[in-house]
Write a protein that holds these residues in place. Structure first.
Motif, PDB file in Angstrom:
ATOM      1  N   UNK A   1      -1.860  -0.976   7.352  1.00 49.11           N
ATOM      2  CA  UNK A   1      -2.739  -0.223   6.447  1.00 49.11           C
ATOM      3  C   UNK A   1      -3.856  -1.144   5.965  1.00 49.11           C
ATOM      4  N   UNK A   2      -5.103  -0.707   6.127  1.00 49.77           N
ATOM      5  CA  UNK A   2      -6.262  -1.486   5.699  1.00 49.77           C
ATOM      6  C   UNK A   2      -6.803  -1.014   4.358  1.00 49.77           C
ATOM      7  N   UNK A   3      -6.672   0.282   4.098  1.00 50.29           N
ATOM      8  CA  UNK A   3      -7.139   0.824   2.829  1.00 50.29           C
ATOM      9  C   UNK A   3      -6.437   2.149   2.580  1.00 50.29           C
ATOM     10  N   UNK A   4      -6.629   2.688   1.388  1.00 53.81           N
ATOM     11  CA  UNK A   4      -5.989   3.940   0.997  1.00 53.81           C
ATOM     12  C   UNK A   4      -7.069   4.939   0.605  1.00 53.81           C
ATOM     13  N   UNK A   5      -6.890   6.174   1.083  1.00 57.37           N
ATOM     14  CA  UNK A   5      -7.837   7.252   0.804  1.00 57.37           C
ATOM     15  C   UNK A   5      -7.230   8.177  -0.255  1.00 57.37           C
TER      16      UNK A   5
ATOM     17  N   UNK B   1       7.436  11.059   5.173  1.00 52.96           N
ATOM     18  CA  UNK B   1       7.648  10.222   3.996  1.00 52.96           C
ATOM     19  C   UNK B   1       6.760   8.989   4.061  1.00 52.96           C
ATOM     20  N   UNK B   2       6.655   8.328   2.924  1.00 54.01           N
ATOM     21  CA  UNK B   2       5.859   7.108   2.829  1.00 54.01           C
ATOM     22  C   UNK B   2       6.725   5.914   2.440  1.00 54.01           C
ATOM     23  N   UNK B   3       7.959   5.909   2.933  1.00 53.57           N
ATOM     24  CA  UNK B   3       8.885   4.838   2.566  1.00 53.57           C
ATOM     25  C   UNK B   3       8.820   3.644   3.511  1.00 53.57           C
ATOM     26  N   UNK B   4       8.353   3.862   4.721  1.00 50.18           N
ATOM     27  CA  UNK B   4       8.078   2.756   5.641  1.00 50.18           C
ATOM     28  C   UNK B   4       6.974   3.200   6.582  1.00 50.18           C
TER      29      UNK B   4
ATOM     30  N   UNK C   1       0.829  -1.208   0.000  1.00 51.09           N
ATOM     31  CA  UNK C   1       0.000   0.000   0.000  1.00 51.09           C
ATOM     32  C   UNK C   1       0.865   1.261   0.000  1.00 51.09           C
ATOM     33  N   UNK C   2       1.985   1.240   0.692  1.00 49.40           N
ATOM     34  CA  UNK C   2       2.880   2.402   0.668  1.00 49.40           C
ATOM     35  C   UNK C   2       3.431   2.621  -0.734  1.00 49.40           C
ATOM     36  N   UNK C   3       3.708   1.531  -1.444  1.00 54.09           N
ATOM     37  CA  UNK C   3       4.133   1.653  -2.838  1.00 54.09           C
ATOM     38  C   UNK C   3       3.052   2.297  -3.684  1.00 54.09           C
TER      39      UNK C   3
END
Length: 525
Positions: A332-336, A259-262, A189-191
């Motif tokens: 993470x369960x979902x992405x907004x 950041x969204x790297x981890x 999900x982060x990707x």
């Protein structure tokens, strides 16, 4: 200028089958201002017949008492989600005050010269209710109340566990193969999130619908916008001013380095921002001259939700968890997806073609290689984003990736073509051609800029003689749609019961608290 075939290729995983998408869920959140018959923002309370804005799961308010927010549950198809959203709109329309309508554009109109006339959302006398209102007062003190009246659409997507399990089986890196299912899901999900950030210029061009603003929105602000027609300002080639520097902005957040790297780093950086004082906000003070609280605290973020981003990792909090604690505990369960303007031409703010495109883009972002995203590349993305938001319809609009520069049209076409097998997979899963036809529609907007929603908004604003007249015309049409939408007795009963139970929940919260709000706030501070 580089040719489009020099853009890095996307290798679609041929092993993926339509069955791997079964169980995918999507949910929609749509915001809309209540407007009076004279055009100005409603000054009335949230309709009591709709229940409590504090505790209702589907009908609430955002920043202002007049800024409504409609929330669907997670549903298994686009048609179900859109039907549910239409039901909510029709229920709400039945209970609006006489003469009130829902404003159809992302950017507000007919705001009073005095910002204090924009009422903060109120949630009753419970501590949590007063806390939510104070948070909004803090936003107004920090950034101005006008900015908070902008409306948008948030599109939430979650992919089935089976898809992540299959993806993990095909990993060649032992580190990823050894991850727990929860950690691997969060990693993928982060990707998706990093790639979606890279593609926000594409979203702004294809579905951006805010190329102009009512003059009143810019009161007291310096700007480069030009007069389009009486009472309306615009940028000649703009697509989505809502997503630019005249929309949601927070200068204090530029220093955060989130950041969204981890997931671990994201959670840590977000929590740090909630605990880090910011001098400019400290100077505002915590309380006014009468001793009333002005803001929750003087930190970069009062609470985690203040962090403005075009996409968010999400997990449903349990108990007293903060959003970041929920992420840390269960991944993470979902992405907004938040970079979505309200589509003014549809009564519910989004149509099935936009929804289908967003789902194709989300899966494309999930499957496509997604290297870590750091400041240098982010600066380039910010440049691309500003280019498309402010002048995306210009013939010479460009996108920069690495050392290469592409025409926006070439760049967009290359990626839309690469998404074709993803759309075909969705078509197979849903047993209809919706997703492929959505990509065809998006390609037509690349091929002819006059087909973009932002271009149509400019044309119609001119046709009707201004933002107010255009928006008012659409508001009347949409109200007719709500009235003609059939609500069966079960749906009416369901929403009536929700309204009553939500009011009971709010009442219970107001009876339960045993400490003064000032003590409650001090504990949080």
């Amino acid at each position: 200028m580089s040719q489009p075939d020099s853009i890095p290729n996307f290798n679609f995983p041929t092993w993926i089958e339509a069955s791997h998408l079964m169980g995918m869920l999507r949910g929609i959140e749509r915001e809309s201002l209540r407007m009076q018959s004279n055009g100005y923002l409603s000054q009335s309370d949230h309709p009591i017949a709709l229940g409590s804005a504090l505790t209702h799961p589907h009908i609430t308010t955002d920043y202002s008492e007049a800024l409504m927010e409609f929330i669907t549950p997670p549903l298994s198809s686009i048609s179900e989600a859109l039907t549910y959203l239409h039901n909510i709109h029709s229920v709400v329309n039945q209970h609006l005050d006489e003469g009130e309508k829902l404003w159809p554009l992302s950017m507000p109109c007919m705001l009073d010269d005095e910002e204090d006339k924009i009422r903060l959302a109120e949630y009753g006398s419970s501590n949590i209710g007063r806390f939510k209102t104070l948070y909004r007062r803090g936003l107004g003190v920090r950034y101005g109340r006008r900015m908070q009246t902008i409306s948008g659409v948030h599109y939430n997507v979650s992919f089935p566990e089976e898809l992540f399990a299959e993806l993990q089986q095909y990993e060649t890196d032992d580190v990823y193969k050894a991850m727990s299912p929860q950690d691997y899901r969060s990693h993928r999900y982060l990707g998706l999130i990093r790639n979606f950030i890279r593609f926000t210029p594409l979203v702004a061009y294809l579905i951006g619908s805010s190329p102009s603003v009512c003059k009143c929105f810019m009161t007291g602000r310096e700007h480069h916008l030009l007069p389009l027609v009486r009472g309306t300002l615009f940028a000649p080639y703009a697509t989505a001013l809502r997503m630019g520097r005249f929309g949601y902005q927070n200068s204090a957040q530029k220093q955060l380095g989130i950041h969204y790297n981890s997931l671990e780093a994201y959670v840590e950086e977000l929590q740090k921002a909630v605990h880090s004082p910011y001098p400019e906000f400290s100077r505002l003070g915590l309380n006014d001259a009468q001793g009333e609280a002005l803001q929750i605290n003087d930190h970069v973020l009062q609470i985690e939700n203040e962090y403005y981003s075009l996409v968010r990792p999400k997990q449903v909090p349990q108990g007293d968890e903060t959003p970041s604690q929920a992420l840390a505990n269960r991944g993470i369960a979902y992405v907004e997806l938040r970079a979505v303007d309200v589509n003014p031409y549809t009564p519910i703010g989004i149509d099935e073609q936009t929804a289908a495109f967003l789902e194709v883009l989300a899966l494309y972002c999930l499957l496509k290689d997604s290297p870590e995203l750091w400041e240098t590349e982010q600066a380039q993305i910010d440049r691309n984003h500003a280019e498309v938001v402010n002048r995306g319809r210009a013939p010479n609009a460009t996108i920069i990736e690495g050392e290469q520069e592409y025409s926006l049209a070439d760049w967009a076409t290359q990626h839309l073509q690469a998404m074709q097998p993803v759309a075909a997979l969705f078509d197979q899963m849903s047993q209809q051609q919706l997703y492929s036809s959505a990509l065809q529609l998006m390609q037509s907007r690349v091929d002819d800029v006059d087909n973009t929603p932002s271009s149509q908004v400019i044309q119609d604003t001119l046709k009707y003689g201004g933002t107010w007249a255009f928006g008012s015309h659409l508001a009347h049409l949409h109200q007719d749609s709500y009235q003609q939408h059939t609500l069966n007795p079960e749906i009416i009963t369901y929403f009536d019961q929700l309204a009553q139970s939500s009011l009971q929940q709010q009442h219970q919260l107001e009876q339960d608290h045993h400490i003064q709000f000032e003590t409650y706030l001090e504990k949080f501070r």
